[in-house]
Write an enzyme that holds these catalytic residues in place. Structure first.
Site, mmCIF file in Angstrom:
data_model
loop_
_atom_site.group_PDB
_atom_site.id
_atom_site.type_symbol
_atom_site.label_atom_id
_atom_site.label_comp_id
_atom_site.label_asym_id
_atom_site.label_seq_id
_atom_site.Cartn_x
_atom_site.Cartn_y
_atom_site.Cartn_z
ATOM 1 N N HIS A 36 -9.499 1.091 4.827
ATOM 2 C CA HIS A 36 -8.241 1.316 5.552
ATOM 3 C C HIS A 36 -8.500 2.274 6.721
ATOM 4 C CE1 HIS A 36 -4.148 2.437 6.504
ATOM 5 N NE2 HIS A 36 -3.767 1.363 5.823
ATOM 6 N N ASN A 45 0.872 -1.166 0.000
ATOM 7 C CA ASN A 45 0.000 0.000 0.000
ATOM 8 C C ASN A 45 0.913 1.220 0.000
ATOM 9 O OD1 ASN A 45 -1.803 2.033 0.415
ATOM 10 N ND2 ASN A 45 -2.509 1.334 2.424
ATOM 11 N N TRP A 46 1.047 1.809 -1.167
ATOM 12 C CA TRP A 46 1.985 2.935 -1.293
ATOM 13 C C TRP A 46 1.451 4.196 -0.625
ATOM 14 C CZ3 TRP A 46 3.676 2.758 -7.205
ATOM 15 C CH2 TRP A 46 4.323 1.537 -7.451
ATOM 16 N N LYS A 47 0.175 4.210 -0.291
ATOM 17 C CA LYS A 47 -0.461 5.392 0.306
ATOM 18 C C LYS A 47 -0.222 6.614 -0.585
ATOM 19 C CE LYS A 47 -0.224 3.116 4.749
ATOM 20 N NZ LYS A 47 -0.134 3.186 6.196
ATOM 21 N N GLY A 57 2.911 -1.216 4.198
ATOM 22 C CA GLY A 57 2.981 0.212 3.903
ATOM 23 C C GLY A 57 4.409 0.619 3.574
ATOM 24 N N GLY A 58 5.095 1.196 4.554
ATOM 25 C CA GLY A 58 6.433 1.769 4.350
ATOM 26 C C GLY A 58 7.395 0.856 3.600
ATOM 27 N N GLY A 88 2.709 2.082 10.788
ATOM 28 C CA GLY A 88 3.687 3.161 10.662
ATOM 29 C C GLY A 88 4.388 3.501 11.961
ATOM 30 N N SER A 107 3.544 -2.287 10.295
ATOM 31 C CA SER A 107 4.993 -2.384 10.521
ATOM 32 C C SER A 107 5.578 -3.738 10.124
ATOM 33 C CB SER A 107 5.345 -2.026 11.969
ATOM 34 O OG SER A 107 4.972 -0.694 12.241
ATOM 35 N N GLU A 140 -5.395 -4.896 10.346
ATOM 36 C CA GLU A 140 -4.330 -3.926 10.598
ATOM 37 C C GLU A 140 -4.617 -3.192 11.896
ATOM 38 O OE1 GLU A 140 -2.258 -2.725 6.660
ATOM 39 O OE2 GLU A 140 -3.936 -1.385 6.975
ATOM 40 N N GLU A 180 -6.876 4.642 7.850
ATOM 41 C CA GLU A 180 -6.620 6.059 7.545
ATOM 42 C C GLU A 180 -7.824 6.688 6.848
ATOM 43 O OE1 GLU A 180 -2.861 5.412 5.562
ATOM 44 O OE2 GLU A 180 -2.017 4.805 7.484
HETATM 45 P P1 13P Z 1 3.124 0.198 7.612
HETATM 46 O O1 13P Z 1 3.609 -1.092 6.996
HETATM 47 O O2 13P Z 1 3.877 1.405 7.119
HETATM 48 O O3 13P Z 1 3.014 0.093 9.092
HETATM 49 O O4 13P Z 1 1.620 0.431 7.061
HETATM 50 C C1 13P Z 1 0.721 -0.606 7.142
HETATM 51 C C2 13P Z 1 -0.481 -0.216 6.374
HETATM 52 O O5 13P Z 1 -1.221 0.661 6.761
HETATM 53 C C3 13P Z 1 -0.727 -0.900 5.103
HETATM 54 O O6 13P Z 1 -2.003 -0.630 4.636
#
Ligand code: 13P
Length: 252
Positions: A97, A9-11, A236-237, A175, A215, A169, A99
């Protein structure tokens, strides 16, 4: 048989050029890896979907949108519909998600519309659920996640539910570098699978891919993916660096 899935997930990251370069790198590394045992998904910004879809060569790499409009089309300025997403070559859409729930006030009612539209368009929803830290500290995470599922994807018909991928999640792990322990993740995913068995049936529960996100990194992926109910990750990251993302895929 349920699929193993590693989804990035590149956000809200990467320019178009950076995103296409990253997708090409991932696609090449996945093709070199050879084994097609893992489905790889790249969740890109809307602006990148078509270019990333045409840049990918490995046959087990797919593209996902990170959201979709709650209406099929019309006067909804700024929105991107499921038919638009599908027309880019994307096959998946990440929905619910945390967010989006937190910053864009997406409710279960809105998510029900989005999930239904995605399924009708032939997109595979990666449906996210997970609790905040206060809920985990109060020990009520199972009840919270159960409600999230009951208000949304548990209303689907069995045939539609079978098409869904679930991602658990925990918000406190996103994050933050604070991953859920493999036991915490396994316990929640086993709980979700049990809920699916009770709501639908054991075969549907056994066949449902349930991912862990929060994470997830090259350092902890093997331990997480080694758990019996964890069918992969939503990353994510670490999905923004091709080598790190490949190391996570290689944890299988
Ligand atoms: P991180 O891997 O950066 O913690 O993010 C997880 C995430 O929200 C994937 O959708």
């Amino acid at each position: 048989m349920r699929k193993k899935i590693v989804a990035g997930n590149w956000k809200c990251n990467t320019t178009l050029a950076e995103g296409v370069a990253l997708a090409k790198q991932v696609s090449n590394l996945v093709a070199e890896r050879g084994a097609k045992d893992v489905v790889v998904v790249l969740g890109t910004p809307f602006t990148h979907l078509a270019s990333v879809a045409s840049a990918i060569e490995a046959e087990n790499v797919f593209v996902a949108a990170q959201n979709c409009a709650a209406e099929p089309k019309g006067a909804f300025t700024g929105e991107v519909s499921v038919s638009m997403i599908q027309s880019t070559g994307a096959a998946y859409v990440i929905l619910g998600h945390s967010e989006r729930r937190e910053y864009y006030h997406e409710t279960s009612e809105i998510l029900n519309k989005k999930v239904a539209l995605a399924l009708a368009q032939g997109l595979i929803p990666i449906y996210c659920c997970g609790e905040a830290l206060a809920i985990r500290e109060a020990g009520t995470e199972n009840a919270f996640v159960k409600t999230q599922l009951e208000e949304t994807i548990f209303n689907l018909s069995a045939d539609d539910f079978k098409k869904i991928v679930i991602a658990y999640e925990p918000i406190w792990a996103i994050g933050t570098g604070r991953t859920a322990s493999s036991q915490q993740a396994q316990d929640m995913l086993a709980f979700i699978r049990q809920l699916i068995a009770t709501k639908f049936d054991q075969t549907i529960a056994n066949d449902c891919s349930i991912l862990y996100g929060g994470s997830c990194s090259p350092a902890n992926a093997k331990e997480l993916f080694g758990q019996p109910d964890i069918d992969g990750g939503l990353i994510g990251g670490a999905s923004l660096k091709a080598e790190d993302f490949l190391s996570i895929i290689n944890a299988y």
